[in-house]
Structures are given as C-alpha cells and as structure tokens.
Design an enzyme around this catalytic site. Structure first.
Site, short mmCIF file in Angstrom:
data_model
loop_
_atom_site.label_atom_id
_atom_site.label_comp_id
_atom_site.label_asym_id
_atom_site.label_seq_id
_atom_site.Cartn_x
_atom_site.Cartn_y
_atom_site.Cartn_z
N SER A 42 147.72 -41.56 -5.57
CA SER A 42 146.90 -41.78 -4.37
C SER A 42 147.81 -42.16 -3.20
O SER A 42 147.40 -42.09 -2.04
CB SER A 42 145.86 -42.88 -4.62
OG SER A 42 146.45 -44.01 -5.23
N ASP A 80 152.22 -43.00 -12.12
CA ASP A 80 151.41 -41.78 -12.18
C ASP A 80 152.33 -40.56 -12.12
O ASP A 80 153.21 -40.48 -11.26
CB ASP A 80 150.49 -41.77 -10.95
CG ASP A 80 149.12 -41.25 -11.25
OD1 ASP A 80 148.88 -40.78 -12.37
OD2 ASP A 80 148.27 -41.34 -10.34
N LYS A 108 150.96 -42.34 -16.46
CA LYS A 108 149.57 -41.86 -16.51
C LYS A 108 149.54 -40.36 -16.28
O LYS A 108 150.23 -39.87 -15.38
CB LYS A 108 148.71 -42.57 -15.45
CG LYS A 108 147.27 -42.04 -15.42
CD LYS A 108 146.33 -42.95 -14.64
CE LYS A 108 146.31 -42.72 -13.16
NZ LYS A 108 145.93 -41.36 -12.73
N GLU A 110 146.69 -36.87 -16.21
CA GLU A 110 145.29 -36.45 -16.15
C GLU A 110 145.04 -35.45 -17.28
O GLU A 110 145.66 -34.38 -17.33
CB GLU A 110 144.98 -35.82 -14.79
CG GLU A 110 145.07 -36.85 -13.66
CD GLU A 110 144.67 -36.32 -12.29
OE1 GLU A 110 144.27 -35.14 -12.19
OE2 GLU A 110 144.77 -37.10 -11.32
N GLU A 171 137.09 -41.79 -14.29
CA GLU A 171 136.83 -41.78 -12.84
C GLU A 171 135.54 -41.05 -12.51
O GLU A 171 135.34 -39.88 -12.89
CB GLU A 171 138.01 -41.13 -12.08
CG GLU A 171 137.76 -41.12 -10.57
CD GLU A 171 139.00 -40.94 -9.73
OE1 GLU A 171 140.13 -40.94 -10.26
OE2 GLU A 171 138.84 -40.79 -8.50
O1 KIV Z 1 146.29 -42.33 -8.06
C1 KIV Z 1 145.49 -43.26 -8.25
O2 KIV Z 1 145.44 -44.24 -7.51
C2 KIV Z 1 144.63 -43.15 -9.42
C3 KIV Z 1 143.52 -44.15 -9.53
C4 KIV Z 1 142.47 -43.83 -8.56
C5 KIV Z 1 143.01 -44.26 -10.92
O3 KIV Z 1 144.79 -42.28 -10.21
#
Ligand code: KIV
Length: 254
Positions: A42, A80, A108, A110, A171
């Site tokens: 994000s 992420d 993380k 997806e 989400e």
């Molecule tokens: O990138 C992010 O901030 C996310 C969250 C919204 C879970 O993946």
C-alpha cells in the site's frame, strides 16, 4: 520481539494487532503498541502516490523494510512481496530473501498456496492474503458475497493453511464468511474489512491517521485527522516566514 509462535498461539485467545508502516519514525512510534508491523505494498498509494499497488518494486519494498527495521525492535515485521515478484519458485525465494535481508521476519503474498508452501519448505515464514487482493483484482468490491464465491474463498483459506502459512489476511469479505473461515483453519486470521470475528485486525496507518484522503473505504475508522494538523502547521510557518516573524530571537544565534 513477538515471535511467529507467539502470534500463532494468540488464535482464539487474544486479538492480534497489526498496522502498516513504511518508515523509521512511524515504526518507532508503534513498535511497543502493535504485535505486527506490515510493510505493505500500500506504500505505492499512500507514500509514492501511485493509483494502485502494481508499480511497487522490490527496491521500494526493501528500502521501506530497512527503515522500519531500524525503528522496530519488538514487533514482528512482515514485508509485502510486490506483484510479479513471486510468479515462480525461483523468483519467490530470491525476492523473499531480499526482504528478510532488509529486516523482515516474514513475507506476505496474495493467494498462491503452492508458492507459500515452497517458501515455508525453505524456512521462510509466510503470511497469506485472500479476498480483495489488490495486486490482481479488477472489481474493488466486497468479495465472497454469493455462495459460489464464498466456497472458493474458504477453499483458498484452507489451501493457505495446508501450505503452513503462519497467518492469513482476509480483506473485504462479509463478516459471517470471515467467521466461518476463522473457525475452519488452524492459523490466525487478520481482517481488514472482514468484521469482528477475525483473530486480529489490520488497517493502513495513513488511513487511520487521516493522512490519505483520496478515498475512504467503509471499513476504515479514522482515529485522527493529521492532514488538518499538518496543513495548519505549514500555513502558520509560511505566514511567519512571509511576515518576517520567523526566526525570532529565540530561534537565532548571537
Ligand atoms: O499493502 C497493505 O497495506 C496490505 C494491507 C491492506 C493488508 O496488504
């Protein structure tokens, strides 16, 4: 530091608190307060000003993860993986290791249970993410509303559980479906727009602080309006400089 084992053992007992951070000062401020800091992609929208997350690079994420790691000594740091960086096993392993090297304790991804399983087998802790997955989705709406989609999401959650992810972000799904998934899998679920029954919650920090106002999804609660505070400070500073009131004697050397 909150360990992976501690996070797993919180399931059903103690709510898990996760927020995003992308820089040193923010990570430092939240380090003693949250269980997990997510260096989310994000970042692309709330820091870099892109329309979505698809332009975020490994370099962006590694740099942000390094800054967060300098500020956070207690919270578990999850990095992420940007879109396109885990399309096959080789890339996934190489890029996950770059985030670990930058200071993340886990990564993380997806969906993609087969990649999650491969990373876990290579000693990398993985947080999964299903439901509204911003890297690939085209309809930015609540997911899993009809029976068929709900069944698919439950299957995806079970596949990520089987792959031995240590936790799963849900989400933007109906709260009843999130409850069902939470009860059906062994790892903790962390909801964002997925209701109260998840094992934990995450929101984007810029959203809860009122720093990102391009749009506000229903699930975002604003706990502050920092945009106003910042704007007022900029205006006051500009006024004082223009009126030759700053720097006054107090802020000057003799
Ligand atoms: O990138 C992010 O901030 C996310 C969250 C919204 C879970 O993946």
């Amino acid at each position: 530091m909150a360990s992976i084992q501690q996070i797993k053992s919180m399931k059903g007992k103690q709510k898990i608190v996760m927020l995003t951070a992308y820089d040193f000062p923010t990570a430092r401020l939240m380090d003693d307060i949250v269980d997990i800091i997510l260096v989310g992609d994000s970042l692309g929208m709330v820091v870099l000003g892109y329309e979505n997350t698809t332009k975020v690079t490994m370099q962006d994420m590694a740099r942000a993860t390094e800054s967060v790691a300098r500020g956070a000594k207690n919270a578990l740091i999850v990095g992420d993986m940007p879109v396109g960086t885990y399309k096959n096993e080789k890339d996934a392993l190489k890029n996950a290791n770059l985030l670990l090297k930058a200071g993340a304790h886990a990564v993380k991804i997806e969906n993609k249970p087969e990649i999650a399983e491969f990373l876990v087998k290579n000693d990398i802790e993985v947080m999964g993410h299903i439901g509204l997955t911003p890297q690939t989705i085209t309809n930015f709406k609540v997911q899993g509303k009809n029976e068929e989609d709900a069944k698919k999401l439950l299957e995806e959650a079970e596949a990520m559980d089987k792959a031995k992810c240590f936790s799963l972000v849900l989400e933007c799904i109906p709260m009843q479906l999130a409850e069902k998934i939470t009860k059906s899998i062994s790892m903790p679920t962390i909801g964002i727009g997925a209701g109260i029954h998840c094992d934990g919650q995450v929101l984007v920090t810029h959203d809860i602080l009122g720093l990102f106002d391009a749009f506000k999804p229903k699930f975002v609660k604003r706990y502050a309006n920092l945009s106003d505070i910042m704007k007022k400070s900029f205006e006051q500073y500009a006024k004082e400089v223009r009126e030759a009131k700053f720097p006054s004697d107090e802020y000057s050397f003799h």
